[in-house]
Scaffold this active site. Structure first.
Site, mmCIF file in Angstrom:
data_model
loop_
_atom_site.group_PDB
_atom_site.id
_atom_site.type_symbol
_atom_site.label_atom_id
_atom_site.label_comp_id
_atom_site.label_asym_id
_atom_site.label_seq_id
_atom_site.Cartn_x
_atom_site.Cartn_y
_atom_site.Cartn_z
ATOM 1 N N SER A 10 0.788 -1.224 0.000
ATOM 2 C CA SER A 10 0.000 0.000 0.000
ATOM 3 C C SER A 10 0.819 1.272 0.000
ATOM 4 C CB SER A 10 -0.922 0.025 1.219
ATOM 5 O OG SER A 10 -1.821 -1.043 1.150
ATOM 6 N N ASN A 11 1.974 1.264 0.640
ATOM 7 C CA ASN A 11 2.712 2.532 0.709
ATOM 8 C C ASN A 11 4.211 2.298 0.631
ATOM 9 O OD1 ASN A 11 3.786 2.069 3.388
ATOM 10 N ND2 ASN A 11 1.714 2.439 4.136
#
Length: 180
Positions: A10-11
């Site tokens: 996700s990041n």
């Protein structure tokens, strides 16, 4: 017939290498990866590319179901698109594949559990923030953009596009700061 791996985090704080290593160890000739949220399919260009180029008999492999997506409808749509190509989907942990008869029901249940887990995480996060606010500890999220710098550059005559380029952000972010 190819085994194609897909890795997603996700990041930028997370590391894709563990997923990539597992996929290669499982015999994936090609591994595509990206850092984007799994909450929806928006911006998931690598996944779209894989699905577009799947051929009959190919296999899309992911380490865990939540790497494929966190939304039941999106995951079921991905499974459907893979099957439309006469290809297969395999999840390594727990080992589930659409090759067998029980693949679909198990995938559906696992995905529903993953979506519920996402909701629970968001609820716990929201509860923690509310508690911290009540105790006067919460100060909000960390600012990603120096508002004073944006305003200073604007007062020096720089336009939003030039400020955005100089600070490495979007023009829309600059406009929001200037309108606030």
């Amino acid at each position: 017939m190819a085994r194609i791996g897909y890795a997603r985090d996700s990041n930028s704080d997370q590391n894709l290498q563990t997923q990539i290593d597992k996929l290669k160890a499982e015999g994936c000739e090609v591994v595509r990866s990206e850092k984007v949220s799994g909450a929806s399919r928006d911006g998931r260009n690598e996944l779209a590319t894989i699905i577009e180029f799947l051929r009959s008999g190919d296999e899309l492999v992911v380490t865990r179901l939540d790497r494929l997506g966190r939304n039941t409808r999106d995951v079921l749509n991905i499974v459907h698109e893979v099957e439309q190509k006469r290809a297969f989907l395999t999840i390594l942990d727990p080992l589930v594949s659409t090759r067998g008869e029980m693949g679909h029901p198990v995938l559906t249940v696992l995905d529903m559990v993953a979506q519920m887990e996402r909701r629970f995480i968001k609820e716990r996060q929201r509860d923690g923030i509310e508690k911290a606010k009540a105790e006067g500890v919460y100060k909000g999220g960390k600012r990603r953009l120096d508002h004073a710098k944006v305003k200073a550059m604007h007062s020096e005559g720089h336009g939003p596009a030039a400020i955005a380029k100089a600070l490495g952000c979007s023009r829309m972010q600059v406009c929001r700061v200037l309108q606030a």
